[in-house]
Design a protein around this motif. Structure first.
Motif, PDB file in Angstrom:
ATOM      1  N   ALA A 143      10.818 -15.740  15.257  1.00 15.21           N
ATOM      2  CA  ALA A 143      10.974 -14.307  15.014  1.00 15.21           C
ATOM      3  C   ALA A 143      11.111 -14.079  13.513  1.00 15.21           C
ATOM      4  O   ALA A 143      11.931 -14.703  12.852  1.00 15.21           O
ATOM      5  N   GLY A 144      10.251 -13.243  12.958  1.00 14.81           N
ATOM      6  CA  GLY A 144      10.250 -12.974  11.528  1.00 14.81           C
ATOM      7  C   GLY A 144       9.412 -13.942  10.711  1.00 14.81           C
ATOM      8  O   GLY A 144       9.228 -13.768   9.520  1.00 14.81           O
ATOM      9  N   GLY A 145       8.877 -14.991  11.345  1.00 18.85           N
ATOM     10  CA  GLY A 145       8.056 -15.987  10.666  1.00 18.85           C
ATOM     11  C   GLY A 145       8.900 -17.219  10.385  1.00 18.85           C
ATOM     12  O   GLY A 145      10.098 -17.221  10.619  1.00 18.85           O
ATOM     13  N   PRO A 146       8.317 -18.291   9.941  1.00 12.89           N
ATOM     14  CA  PRO A 146       6.907 -18.521   9.633  1.00 12.89           C
ATOM     15  C   PRO A 146       6.067 -18.764  10.876  1.00 12.89           C
ATOM     16  O   PRO A 146       6.584 -18.740  11.995  1.00 12.89           O
ATOM     17  N   ILE A 147       4.789 -19.003  10.644  1.00 11.36           N
ATOM     18  CA  ILE A 147       3.851 -19.345  11.706  1.00 11.36           C
ATOM     19  C   ILE A 147       3.435 -20.802  11.500  1.00 11.36           C
ATOM     20  O   ILE A 147       3.052 -21.189  10.402  1.00 11.36           O
ATOM     21  N   ILE A 152       1.006 -24.016  12.636  1.00 15.75           N
ATOM     22  CA  ILE A 152      -0.288 -24.373  13.221  1.00 15.75           C
ATOM     23  C   ILE A 152      -0.284 -25.887  13.409  1.00 15.75           C
ATOM     24  O   ILE A 152      -0.196 -26.629  12.425  1.00 15.75           O
ATOM     25  N   ASN A 153      -0.341 -26.323  14.669  1.00 11.52           N
ATOM     26  CA  ASN A 153      -0.244 -27.758  14.988  1.00 11.52           C
ATOM     27  C   ASN A 153       0.947 -28.406  14.294  1.00 11.52           C
ATOM     28  O   ASN A 153       0.861 -29.512  13.762  1.00 11.52           O
ATOM     29  N   GLY A 154       2.075 -27.693  14.274  1.00 12.92           N
ATOM     30  CA  GLY A 154       3.307 -28.226  13.710  1.00 12.92           C
ATOM     31  C   GLY A 154       3.467 -28.075  12.217  1.00 12.92           C
ATOM     32  O   GLY A 154       4.524 -28.374  11.669  1.00 12.92           O
ATOM     33  N   LYS A 155       2.425 -27.618  11.519  1.00  9.65           N
ATOM     34  CA  LYS A 155       2.496 -27.463  10.071  1.00  9.65           C
ATOM     35  C   LYS A 155       2.653 -25.991   9.725  1.00  9.65           C
ATOM     36  O   LYS A 155       1.926 -25.139  10.247  1.00  9.65           O
ATOM     37  N   GLU A 156       3.600 -25.694   8.833  1.00  9.60           N
ATOM     38  CA  GLU A 156       3.820 -24.302   8.430  1.00  9.60           C
ATOM     39  C   GLU A 156       2.596 -23.763   7.699  1.00  9.60           C
ATOM     40  O   GLU A 156       2.082 -24.378   6.765  1.00  9.60           O
ATOM     41  N   GLY A 157       2.108 -22.623   8.178  1.00  8.04           N
ATOM     42  CA  GLY A 157       0.938 -22.000   7.574  1.00  8.04           C
ATOM     43  C   GLY A 157       1.306 -21.124   6.392  1.00  8.04           C
ATOM     44  O   GLY A 157       2.404 -20.573   6.330  1.00  8.04           O
ATOM     45  N   ALA A 158       0.382 -21.015   5.467  1.00  8.78           N
ATOM     46  CA  ALA A 158       0.546 -20.090   4.343  1.00  8.78           C
ATOM     47  C   ALA A 158       0.330 -18.686   4.895  1.00  8.78           C
ATOM     48  O   ALA A 158      -0.758 -18.362   5.369  1.00  8.78           O
ATOM     49  N   LEU A 159       1.368 -17.873   4.868  1.00 11.21           N
ATOM     50  CA  LEU A 159       1.360 -16.568   5.518  1.00 11.21           C
ATOM     51  C   LEU A 159       0.973 -15.469   4.545  1.00 11.21           C
ATOM     52  O   LEU A 159       1.466 -15.426   3.419  1.00 11.21           O
ATOM     53  N   LYS A 160       0.084 -14.594   4.987  1.00 11.27           N
ATOM     54  CA  LYS A 160      -0.307 -13.430   4.198  1.00 11.27           C
ATOM     55  C   LYS A 160      -0.168 -12.192   5.067  1.00 11.27           C
ATOM     56  O   LYS A 160      -0.690 -12.154   6.181  1.00 11.27           O
ATOM     57  N   LYS A 161       0.555 -11.204   4.562  1.00 12.72           N
ATOM     58  CA  LYS A 161       0.761  -9.951   5.282  1.00 12.72           C
ATOM     59  C   LYS A 161      -0.244  -8.926   4.765  1.00 12.72           C
ATOM     60  O   LYS A 161      -0.307  -8.651   3.579  1.00 12.72           O
ATOM     61  N   PHE A 162      -1.032  -8.376   5.679  1.00 12.87           N
ATOM     62  CA  PHE A 162      -2.002  -7.343   5.319  1.00 12.87           C
ATOM     63  C   PHE A 162      -1.451  -5.950   5.611  1.00 12.87           C
ATOM     64  O   PHE A 162      -1.804  -4.996   4.940  1.00 12.87           O
ATOM     65  N   SER A 163      -0.633  -5.847   6.637  1.00 12.12           N
ATOM     66  CA  SER A 163       0.029  -4.584   6.989  1.00 12.12           C
ATOM     67  C   SER A 163       1.250  -4.946   7.832  1.00 12.12           C
ATOM     68  O   SER A 163       1.502  -6.122   8.095  1.00 12.12           O
ATOM     69  N   ALA A 186      -2.243 -16.597   8.880  1.00 15.21           N
ATOM     70  CA  ALA A 186      -1.623 -17.844   8.449  1.00 15.21           C
ATOM     71  C   ALA A 186      -2.717 -18.907   8.381  1.00 15.21           C
ATOM     72  O   ALA A 186      -3.568 -18.979   9.269  1.00 15.21           O
ATOM     73  N   LYS A 187      -2.681 -19.733   7.308  1.00 15.94           N
ATOM     74  CA  LYS A 187      -3.694 -20.762   7.127  1.00 15.94           C
ATOM     75  C   LYS A 187      -3.043 -22.124   6.973  1.00 15.94           C
ATOM     76  O   LYS A 187      -2.112 -22.302   6.194  1.00 15.94           O
ATOM     77  N   ALA A 188      -3.553 -23.091   7.731  1.00 13.75           N
ATOM     78  CA  ALA A 188      -3.139 -24.494   7.628  1.00 13.75           C
ATOM     79  C   ALA A 188      -4.111 -25.331   8.434  1.00 13.75           C
ATOM     80  O   ALA A 188      -4.730 -24.845   9.377  1.00 13.75           O
ATOM     81  N   GLU A 189      -4.216 -26.589   8.067  1.00 18.23           N
ATOM     82  CA  GLU A 189      -5.036 -27.542   8.823  1.00 18.23           C
ATOM     83  C   GLU A 189      -6.491 -27.084   8.961  1.00 18.23           C
ATOM     84  O   GLU A 189      -7.126 -27.378   9.969  1.00 18.23           O
ATOM     85  N   GLY A 190      -7.032 -26.324   8.002  1.00 21.55           N
ATOM     86  CA  GLY A 190      -8.408 -25.844   8.078  1.00 21.55           C
ATOM     87  C   GLY A 190      -8.606 -24.730   9.086  1.00 21.55           C
ATOM     88  O   GLY A 190      -9.735 -24.428   9.466  1.00 21.55           O
ATOM     89  N   VAL A 191      -7.520 -24.125   9.532  1.00 20.69           N
ATOM     90  CA  VAL A 191      -7.568 -23.077  10.552  1.00 20.69           C
ATOM     91  C   VAL A 191      -6.889 -21.820  10.005  1.00 20.69           C
ATOM     92  O   VAL A 191      -5.859 -21.908   9.334  1.00 20.69           O
ATOM     93  N   THR A 192      -7.478 -20.665  10.311  1.00 20.84           N
ATOM     94  CA  THR A 192      -6.844 -19.386  10.004  1.00 20.84           C
ATOM     95  C   THR A 192      -6.445 -18.736  11.317  1.00 20.84           C
ATOM     96  O   THR A 192      -7.278 -18.555  12.205  1.00 20.84           O
ATOM     97  N   ILE A 193      -5.176 -18.407  11.434  1.00 28.10           N
ATOM     98  CA  ILE A 193      -4.648 -17.706  12.603  1.00 28.10           C
ATOM     99  C   ILE A 193      -4.498 -16.241  12.232  1.00 28.10           C
ATOM    100  O   ILE A 193      -3.894 -15.918  11.203  1.00 28.10           O
TER     101      ILE A 193
END
Length: 97
Positions: free
Chosen positions: A38-42, A44-55, A61-68
Motif C-alpha cells: 500500500a503506497g508503493g513500491p512495486i 517485479i519478480n521480487g525486484k523493486e521497480g523504478a516507479l514513475k507517477k504520471f497522475s 514501474a520498470k525492472a527486469e526489462g519489464v514495464t508494469i
C-alpha cells in the motif's frame, strides 16, 4: 475569512480524493509476478521497480526489462498490464492483498 475557509476545505477534500497505490499481487503472462505494498513500491519478480507517477491514478514501474502499468480505478482497485522484452505485452491477473 469565509472564502479562505472554503478554499482550505476544497484543498483538504481534493487531497483525500487522490488515489494511492493499493496493496495487490498480480500474475502476468511470461511468469512475471508483481507485488505492491500500500503506497508503493512495486516489485517485479521480487525486484523493486523504478516507479514513475504520471497522475494520481496512473503509475509505471520498470525492472527486469519489464514495464508494469498500473491504473487505479475510482473504487480503489487496480488494473495492471505489462510490456516486456521483444514487444511482449498483455493484461495481468490482479488479486487483492
Amino acid at each position: 475569512m469565509k472564502k479562505i475557509a472554503q478554499v482550505i476545505s476544497l484543498l483538504v477534500l481534493s487531497g483525500a480524493a487522490s488515489a494511492a497505490i493499493p496493496m495487490f499481487n498480480a500474475a502476468c503472462p511470461g511468469s512475471i509476478d508483481v507485488h505492491a505494498d500500500a503506497g508503493g513500491p512495486i516489485y517485479i519478480n521480487g525486484k523493486e521497480g523504478a516507479l514513475k507517477k504520471f497522475s494520481d491514478n496512473y503509475f509505471e514501474a520498470k525492472a527486469e526489462g519489464v514495464t508494469i502499468s498500473l491504473m487505479i480505478n475510482p473504487d480503489g482497485s487496480a488494473d495492471v498490464s505489462y510490456t516486456g522484452k521483444h514487444k511482449a505485452n498483455g493484461v495481468c491477473e490482479v488479486k487483492k492483498g
